[in-house]
Write a protein that holds these residues in place. Sequence first.
Motif, PDB file in Angstrom:
ATOM      1  N   PHE A 114       0.834  -1.187   0.000  1.00  0.00           N
ATOM      2  CA  PHE A 114       0.000   0.000   0.000  1.00  0.00           C
ATOM      3  C   PHE A 114       0.876   1.246   0.000  1.00  0.00           C
ATOM      4  CE2 PHE A 114      -2.619  -3.265   2.112  1.00  0.00           C
ATOM      5  CZ  PHE A 114      -3.662  -3.289   1.205  1.00  0.00           C
ATOM      6  N   ARG A 115       1.412   1.580  -1.159  1.00  0.00           N
ATOM      7  CA  ARG A 115       2.348   2.712  -1.253  1.00  0.00           C
ATOM      8  C   ARG A 115       1.713   4.025  -0.848  1.00  0.00           C
ATOM      9  NH1 ARG A 115       3.812   2.427  -7.175  1.00  0.00           N
ATOM     10  NH2 ARG A 115       4.562   4.534  -6.827  1.00  0.00           N
ATOM     11  N   ALA A 116       0.461   4.248  -1.230  1.00  0.00           N
ATOM     12  CA  ALA A 116      -0.199   5.514  -0.901  1.00  0.00           C
ATOM     13  C   ALA A 116      -0.387   5.649   0.599  1.00  0.00           C
ATOM     14  CB  ALA A 116      -1.534   5.617  -1.628  1.00  0.00           C
ATOM     15  N   LEU A 117      -0.762   4.571   1.257  1.00  0.00           N
ATOM     16  CA  LEU A 117      -0.935   4.602   2.707  1.00  0.00           C
ATOM     17  C   LEU A 117       0.402   4.849   3.391  1.00  0.00           C
ATOM     18  CD1 LEU A 117      -2.740   4.317   5.159  1.00  0.00           C
ATOM     19  CD2 LEU A 117      -2.410   1.842   5.033  1.00  0.00           C
ATOM     20  N   ASP A 118       1.445   4.211   2.912  1.00  0.00           N
ATOM     21  CA  ASP A 118       2.787   4.437   3.470  1.00  0.00           C
ATOM     22  C   ASP A 118       3.200   5.900   3.321  1.00  0.00           C
ATOM     23  OD1 ASP A 118       2.981   1.748   4.145  1.00  0.00           O
ATOM     24  OD2 ASP A 118       4.142   1.224   2.353  1.00  0.00           O
ATOM     25  N   LEU A 119       2.893   6.501   2.168  1.00  0.00           N
ATOM     26  CA  LEU A 119       3.209   7.919   1.961  1.00  0.00           C
ATOM     27  C   LEU A 119       2.473   8.800   2.961  1.00  0.00           C
ATOM     28  CD1 LEU A 119       3.118   8.502  -1.900  1.00  0.00           C
ATOM     29  CD2 LEU A 119       5.026   8.945  -0.369  1.00  0.00           C
ATOM     30  N   ALA A 120       1.207   8.502   3.179  1.00  0.00           N
ATOM     31  CA  ALA A 120       0.403   9.296   4.103  1.00  0.00           C
ATOM     32  C   ALA A 120       0.925   9.176   5.534  1.00  0.00           C
ATOM     33  CB  ALA A 120      -1.054   8.874   4.030  1.00  0.00           C
ATOM     34  N   VAL A 121       1.253   7.973   5.942  1.00  0.00           N
ATOM     35  CA  VAL A 121       1.787   7.764   7.293  1.00  0.00           C
ATOM     36  C   VAL A 121       3.109   8.506   7.449  1.00  0.00           C
ATOM     37  CG1 VAL A 121       2.752   6.017   8.858  1.00  0.00           C
ATOM     38  CG2 VAL A 121       0.585   5.585   7.681  1.00  0.00           C
ATOM     39  N   GLN A 122       3.977   8.402   6.449  1.00  0.00           N
ATOM     40  CA  GLN A 122       5.272   9.091   6.527  1.00  0.00           C
ATOM     41  C   GLN A 122       5.094  10.601   6.550  1.00  0.00           C
ATOM     42  OE1 GLN A 122       8.248   7.463   7.075  1.00  0.00           O
ATOM     43  NE2 GLN A 122       8.855   9.558   7.554  1.00  0.00           N
ATOM     44  N   ALA A 123       4.165  11.127   5.763  1.00  0.00           N
ATOM     45  CA  ALA A 123       3.904  12.577   5.767  1.00  0.00           C
ATOM     46  C   ALA A 123       3.453  13.025   7.154  1.00  0.00           C
ATOM     47  CB  ALA A 123       2.843  12.927   4.722  1.00  0.00           C
ATOM     48  N   GLY A 124       2.617  12.228   7.796  1.00  0.00           N
ATOM     49  CA  GLY A 124       2.183  12.558   9.155  1.00  0.00           C
ATOM     50  C   GLY A 124       3.343  12.555  10.138  1.00  0.00           C
ATOM     51  N   LYS A 125       4.243  11.597   9.988  1.00  0.00           N
ATOM     52  CA  LYS A 125       5.416  11.523  10.864  1.00  0.00           C
ATOM     53  C   LYS A 125       6.378  12.680  10.605  1.00  0.00           C
ATOM     54  CE  LYS A 125       5.402   6.532  11.551  1.00  0.00           C
ATOM     55  NZ  LYS A 125       6.094   5.263  11.272  1.00  0.00           N
ATOM     56  N   ASN A 126       6.515  13.072   9.331  1.00  0.00           N
ATOM     57  CA  ASN A 126       7.434  14.153   8.982  1.00  0.00           C
ATOM     58  C   ASN A 126       6.967  15.487   9.545  1.00  0.00           C
ATOM     59  OD1 ASN A 126       8.960  12.319   7.559  1.00  0.00           O
ATOM     60  ND2 ASN A 126       8.279  12.999   5.549  1.00  0.00           N
TER      61      ASN A 126
END
Length: 75
Positions: free
Chosen positions: A1-13
Amino acid sequence: FRALDLAVQAGKNGGLSTAVLNSANEEAVSLFLKEKIRYVDIVSVVEEAVAYFDNLGEITLEKVFETDEAVRSHI
């Protein structure tokens, strides 16, 4: 789930990362609906934008609007 991973990482960043992600996603979907990119390319477009607009600093309303415009212009 690349899109979900991007969203989670954006939240962490933090910072304006989620604004970049949202603007890029909206533009990528718009391009798909206009048949300018394929559905499977949406995440790649978003990934590129998130990488390009890394570390934009603290969140202010003005910066959110500026970031939104910059991301949309970039895509």
